[in-house]
Design an enzyme around this catalytic site. Structure first.
Site, mmCIF file in Angstrom:
data_model
loop_
_atom_site.group_PDB
_atom_site.id
_atom_site.type_symbol
_atom_site.label_atom_id
_atom_site.label_comp_id
_atom_site.label_asym_id
_atom_site.label_seq_id
_atom_site.Cartn_x
_atom_site.Cartn_y
_atom_site.Cartn_z
ATOM 1 N N SER A 1 0.853 -1.176 0.000
ATOM 2 C CA SER A 1 0.000 0.000 0.000
ATOM 3 C C SER A 1 0.895 1.235 0.000
ATOM 4 O O SER A 1 2.104 1.116 -0.198
ATOM 5 C CB SER A 1 -0.963 -0.032 1.176
ATOM 6 O OG SER A 1 -0.241 -0.056 2.356
ATOM 7 N N GLU B 1 0.286 10.822 -10.880
ATOM 8 C CA GLU B 1 -0.885 10.226 -11.536
ATOM 9 C C GLU B 1 -2.028 10.185 -10.541
ATOM 10 O O GLU B 1 -1.792 10.209 -9.326
ATOM 11 C CB GLU B 1 -0.535 8.806 -11.994
ATOM 12 C CG GLU B 1 -0.288 7.853 -10.829
ATOM 13 C CD GLU B 1 0.442 6.570 -11.226
ATOM 14 O OE1 GLU B 1 1.648 6.660 -11.516
ATOM 15 O OE2 GLU B 1 -0.200 5.524 -11.228
ATOM 16 N N LYS C 1 -4.828 8.903 -8.013
ATOM 17 C CA LYS C 1 -5.013 7.728 -7.172
ATOM 18 C C LYS C 1 -6.467 7.308 -7.338
ATOM 19 O O LYS C 1 -7.386 8.013 -6.920
ATOM 20 C CB LYS C 1 -4.708 8.065 -5.710
ATOM 21 C CG LYS C 1 -4.833 6.868 -4.797
ATOM 22 C CD LYS C 1 -4.244 7.192 -3.428
ATOM 23 C CE LYS C 1 -4.185 6.001 -2.507
ATOM 24 N NZ LYS C 1 -5.422 5.276 -2.338
ATOM 25 N N ARG D 1 -5.808 -7.914 -3.716
ATOM 26 C CA ARG D 1 -4.683 -7.619 -2.847
ATOM 27 C C ARG D 1 -4.709 -8.469 -1.581
ATOM 28 O O ARG D 1 -3.682 -8.925 -1.108
ATOM 29 C CB ARG D 1 -4.720 -6.126 -2.495
ATOM 30 C CG ARG D 1 -3.662 -5.724 -1.519
ATOM 31 C CD ARG D 1 -3.513 -4.217 -1.497
ATOM 32 N NE ARG D 1 -2.469 -3.871 -0.575
ATOM 33 C CZ ARG D 1 -2.654 -3.647 0.714
ATOM 34 N NH1 ARG D 1 -3.862 -3.696 1.209
ATOM 35 N NH2 ARG D 1 -1.649 -3.364 1.491
ATOM 36 N N GLU E 1 -5.861 -0.859 -10.897
ATOM 37 C CA GLU E 1 -7.066 -0.652 -10.095
ATOM 38 C C GLU E 1 -8.307 -0.973 -10.919
ATOM 39 O O GLU E 1 -8.451 -0.510 -12.045
ATOM 40 C CB GLU E 1 -7.089 0.820 -9.662
ATOM 41 C CG GLU E 1 -7.923 1.100 -8.457
ATOM 42 C CD GLU E 1 -7.185 0.827 -7.138
ATOM 43 O OE1 GLU E 1 -6.047 0.270 -7.164
ATOM 44 O OE2 GLU E 1 -7.762 1.165 -6.095
ATOM 45 N N LYS F 1 5.576 8.769 -7.834
ATOM 46 C CA LYS F 1 6.512 7.643 -7.803
ATOM 47 C C LYS F 1 7.841 8.110 -8.367
ATOM 48 O O LYS F 1 7.863 8.828 -9.378
ATOM 49 C CB LYS F 1 5.980 6.483 -8.649
ATOM 50 C CG LYS F 1 4.670 5.915 -8.126
ATOM 51 C CD LYS F 1 4.058 4.888 -9.057
ATOM 52 C CE LYS F 1 2.682 4.484 -8.534
ATOM 53 N NZ LYS F 1 1.869 3.797 -9.537
ATOM 54 N N LYS G 1 -3.172 12.915 -0.623
ATOM 55 C CA LYS G 1 -4.634 12.836 -0.655
ATOM 56 C C LYS G 1 -5.256 14.219 -0.863
ATOM 57 O O LYS G 1 -4.673 15.239 -0.504
ATOM 58 C CB LYS G 1 -5.162 12.236 0.660
ATOM 59 C CG LYS G 1 -4.602 10.864 1.017
ATOM 60 C CD LYS G 1 -4.947 9.802 0.018
ATOM 61 C CE LYS G 1 -6.122 8.946 0.362
ATOM 62 N NZ LYS G 1 -6.307 8.303 1.576
ATOM 63 N N CYS H 1 -18.390 -1.115 33.073
ATOM 64 C CA CYS H 1 -18.216 -1.959 34.253
ATOM 65 C C CYS H 1 -18.155 -1.147 35.533
ATOM 66 O O CYS H 1 -18.091 -1.710 36.626
ATOM 67 C CB CYS H 1 -16.960 -2.819 34.115
ATOM 68 S SG CYS H 1 -15.433 -1.878 34.245
ATOM 69 N N CYS I 1 -13.500 -6.148 32.744
ATOM 70 C CA CYS I 1 -14.460 -5.238 32.108
ATOM 71 C C CYS I 1 -14.968 -5.917 30.837
ATOM 72 O O CYS I 1 -14.201 -6.171 29.909
ATOM 73 C CB CYS I 1 -13.781 -3.914 31.767
ATOM 74 S SG CYS I 1 -14.792 -2.833 30.748
HETATM 75 S S1 IVH Z 1 0.775 2.240 -6.654
HETATM 76 C C1 IVH Z 1 3.828 -0.096 -4.623
HETATM 77 N N1 IVH Z 1 -0.780 3.843 -8.042
HETATM 78 O O1 IVH Z 1 -4.019 2.790 -3.621
HETATM 79 C C2 IVH Z 1 2.730 0.859 -4.812
HETATM 80 N N2 IVH Z 1 -1.739 2.627 -6.242
HETATM 81 O O2 IVH Z 1 -3.409 3.284 -0.842
HETATM 82 C C3 IVH Z 1 1.435 0.204 -5.043
HETATM 83 N N3 IVH Z 1 -4.127 2.973 -5.975
HETATM 84 O O3 IVH Z 1 -3.297 -0.537 -2.825
HETATM 85 C C4 IVH Z 1 0.353 1.081 -5.409
HETATM 86 N N4 IVH Z 1 -4.381 4.361 -7.653
HETATM 87 O O4 IVH Z 1 -5.006 -0.090 -4.688
HETATM 88 C C5 IVH Z 1 -0.698 2.976 -7.016
HETATM 89 N N5 IVH Z 1 -2.058 5.232 -9.369
HETATM 90 C C6 IVH Z 1 -1.957 4.384 -8.358
HETATM 91 C C7 IVH Z 1 -3.084 4.027 -7.594
HETATM 92 C C8 IVH Z 1 -2.926 3.149 -6.530
HETATM 93 C C9 IVH Z 1 -4.999 3.714 -6.664
HETATM 94 C C10 IVH Z 1 -4.486 2.166 -4.789
HETATM 95 C C11 IVH Z 1 -3.913 0.770 -4.752
HETATM 96 C C12 IVH Z 1 -3.144 0.690 -3.462
HETATM 97 C C13 IVH Z 1 -3.753 1.798 -2.671
HETATM 98 C C14 IVH Z 1 -2.811 2.294 -1.607
#
Ligand code: IVH
Length: 717
Positions: free
Chosen positions: A94, A128, A130, A151, A186, A299, A323, A431, A452
């Protein structure tokens, strides 16, 4: 929606039965969502069970009408059976989260320092969206899709190959790909598809597109998945027989070339300013994308550098999820209730007039602790300009992603004239024991311990939860029912259920020969448990999943772990009155020093472990549990065959070719333990220029000492 009458005689004709089945599925599915996803039950347990029994009876009478996704086939929100397990060839990780620009700046600075880059040296990233869906790993061998897995816990996922094959956007066949490729990305559902699906009279109403995507992929019938409008973005990879490219950006383009959808907003960004500009740009497009995103992922672009940085226990060091801000709404705070957690913490919960925040109905929110309600932080500094929160107030609720909603602010102009300051209870509401606040702790805790009931039940709930023992058929409801029946007081009782209470269980309402057999088999199956899961399951304060994994990795087996904790409890450091004297005592406390030297284990955690294992009642409970178990040692995702696997290594002096952090991470990846000080347990000392007392101590103890060049030769191997 009017509720079906479960007491009516069963209908005889299929049309009436079909209509009632559809109604019952909606009622039960909605109750499941309220209970499991929203944590706000709308039906009593008895009502819920009655509806579910009626649904089961109808499905038995009219088997053709039983829908594969019927809630009678599920435990809570999880499939009851059916999916095989898949061990991921590379863990599915994650992401570390960031909420502010400063967090992003810190992330970049950390990487620069880890890699020891010259100031001004270029360090491009990708940025990119999320995607708010669920991740999927697709394995291709010789160009053919051979396996798709969710996962799961990151190490083991569910085999959803048959379902994934029905998703049009996922290629079945690749041309020009390496012999083995695992493509990760995803699965999601677009907004308009989601609205159409919910309006189509589908058997379950989904709370949001993410749930709809997950529910459609993680149900057993591929034909149902085929009818669901699922989509896919590829953004990463697992095992590869040959690299895709040299950079993240090019690798993602290579995936696009192989036929995978990749997000068109993915871009390369050269520095911090460009990263933040990309974030703003993507956030501005958010409302018009047509699918949910909850942030931007950065990344590191250079894959060789990614490899050098490596991973922490569950997240890569080279990526960050930035976020978007939480979503806000105002509503009335009806009551403040106190919940007692598994460590005895009294947590205030706001019961709210329901309000929609970012597409989800919220009726509960956390109020953190008594200081937060009173309008101050733990040091007494005012927050919200000192405004307190009272029952009857109008409050601002915010939520970000899946986290529990919080109360951000209060509107004094709308405060009722009769509202009074909230008085936080000094006794446990469950309790009646004293609830006390220790010096420096922001939380008030019940002193009742395992006497308790609230604490004992919470610990059992934690024990059976998904990332702990995860026993199929033994969820929150069953734990509570078994508690009420007097069969379950502590985790060990689960493993004597078959011996002591199987007959009573078979005779109780809602249980039959088969469900009892299934439950007992599931319990039996869990007698063998990985070390990390066991440590996490114990519910010791501060020992979350990550810490449990780190401890398991370090000690490898239960006996070594317990010996270290017991050893630490008997040492001078355990007697120290404060942190300063404890540090001074470390030299004479080898076990304590070893525990504290583990990366990711801080002093608070060591103290919590030692305290937990040293309470006689608690310790006896752990020992009773362990007597029933076969604990699997942790071999770790490390190269067990490396020259330094299993050795304890100490780094000292200056490293010239890699940073200390990098050296340490590399050593751990090769299966070594890295300690902070030299002792009789040390196997190898890597000494750079300026190695002082540690070098001398190693010489005294006859420990092998090598220099950085020799170390690099080993580390490269
Ligand atoms: S990279 C090693 N890229 O976010 C890194 N994850 O909070 C692996 N996710 O489990 C994840 N968009 O399900 C990556 N552009 C994106 C993503 C992404 C959504 C999700 C993914 C991951 C979770 C982590």
């Amino acid at each position: 929606m009017p509720l079906p009458d479960p007491a009516a005689p069963l209908p005889q004709d299929p049309a009436t039965a079909a209509a009632e089945i559809a109604d019952l599925m909606r009622v039960v599915a909605a109750a499941d969502v309220d209970y499991h996803t929203r944590d706000a039950p709308t039906l009593s347990d008895a009502q819920y069970d009655t509806f579910k029994r009626r649904l089961r009876a109808l499905e038995q009478a009219f088997p053709d009408l039983a829908a594969p996704e019927s809630p009678t086939g599920r435990v809570g929100a999880m499939p009851a059976e059916g999916f095989g397990k898949v061990r991921h060839a590379r863990p599915m990780l994650s992401l570390e989260n960031a909420f502010a620009a400063q967090d992003v700046a810190d992330f970049v600075a950390r990487i620069r320092s880890f890699l020891n880059l010259a100031p001004g040296a270029a360090l491009p990233f990708t940025a990119e969206p999320k995607i708010d869906g669920l991740s999927l790993s697709l394995r291709y061998e010789d160009g053919r899709l051979v396996q798709a897995a969710t996962r799961g816990d990151g190490t083991t996922g569910e085999n959803v190959t048959a379902n994934a094959r029905t998703i049009a956007e996922i290629p079945q066949q690749l041309t020009g790909a390496p012999a083995v490729v695992e493509v990760r990305g995803e699965v999601y559902m677009a907004h308009d598809d989601f609205a159409r699906l919910n309006a189509s009279g589908v058997d379950r109403v989904f709370a949001n597109p993410r749930n709809a995507a997950a529910g459609s992929l993680r149900q057993l019938d591929p034909e149902v998945t085929r009818r669901r409008p699922l989509r896919f973005f590829a953004y990463g990879w697992g095992e590869l027989s040959a690299p895709l490219a040299d950079t993240q950006f090019d690798a993602v383009h290579r995936l696009a070339g192989l036929g995978f959808p990749v997000n068109p907003l993915t871009r390369r960004v050269d520095d911090l300013d460009a990263m933040l500009a990309a974030w703003t740009d993507i956030e501005q497009r958010r409302a018009t994308l047509g699918y949910d995103i909850d942030g931007v992922v950065y990344k590191l672009d250079d894959l060789a550098l990614q490899a050098r940085l490596g991973f922490r226990s569950t997240t890569p060091r080279w990526a960050l999820a930035h976020k978007f801000p939480a979503e806000l709404a105002w509503t009335r705070l009806e009551r403040i209730e106190i919940q007692v957690g598994r460590t005895g913490a009294l947590s205030p919960v706001a019961r709210l007039a329901p309000v929609t925040v970012g597409g989800v109905v919220v009726s509960n929110a956390t109020l953190h602790n008594e200081d937060y309600i009173a309008g101050r932080d733990s040091r007494g500094t005012p927050i919200r300009d000192g405004r307190d929160i009272r029952e009857g107030d109008w409050v601002q609720v915010y939520r970000a992603g899946d986290v529990i909603p919080k109360i951000a602010d209060v509107d004094l102009a709308r405060r009722p004239a009769d509202a009074v300051p909230y008085v936080f209870p000094a006794r446990c509401p469950d309790c009646g024991s004293d609830a006390i606040r220790e010096e420096g702790d922001s939380v008030r805790r019940c002193t009742g311990g395992l006497a308790c009931p609230a604490q004992a039940i919470e610990r059992l709930r934690h024990f059976v939860s998904r990332n702990a023992f995860d026993i199929e058929g033994l969820g929150t409801r069953q734990v509570e029912a078994f508690w009420d029946a007097g069969w379950l007081r502590e985790p060990a009782d689960i493993f004597t259920l078959a011996r002591d209470h199987a007959d009573e269980l078979r005779a109780s309402e809602g249980w039959g020969e088969r469900s009892v057999a299934n439950l007992l088999a599931a319990i039996e199956g869990r007698r063998t448990i990985p070390l990390a899961r066991l440590i996490f399951s114990l519910g010791i304060r501060h020992v979350g999943e990550v810490a449990a994994a780190v401890l398991a990795r370090h000690f490898g087996n239960w006996a070594a772990f317990v010996a270290a904790v017991d050893g630490a409890a008997a040492e001078p450091a355990a007697q120290a009155a404060d942190d300063r004297t404890r540090r001074a005592a470390l030299a004479d406390s080898p076990c304590w020093a070893e525990l504290s030297s583990i990366d990711g284990v801080g002093p608070v955690l060591v103290r919590a472990l030692v305290t937990a294992f040293h309470q006689p009642a608690e310790r006896a409970m752990i020992d009773r549990l362990v007597a029933h178990l076969d604990i699997q040692p942790d071999s770790g995702a490390v190269q067990a065959d490396s020259a330094i696997a299993g050795l304890t290594v100490v780094f000292t002096g200056t490293m010239e070719r890699m940073t200390r952090a990098e050296a340490k991470a590399r050593a751990e990846a090769l299966g070594a333990k890295v300690a902070g000080s030299v002792s009789a347990r040390t196997d190898l000392v890597v000494a750079g220029p300026g190695a002082g007392s540690k070098g001398r101590k190693a010489a005294e103890l006859g420990v092998r000492v090598i220099d950085e060049d020799e170390w690099l030769a080993i580390a490269k191997a």
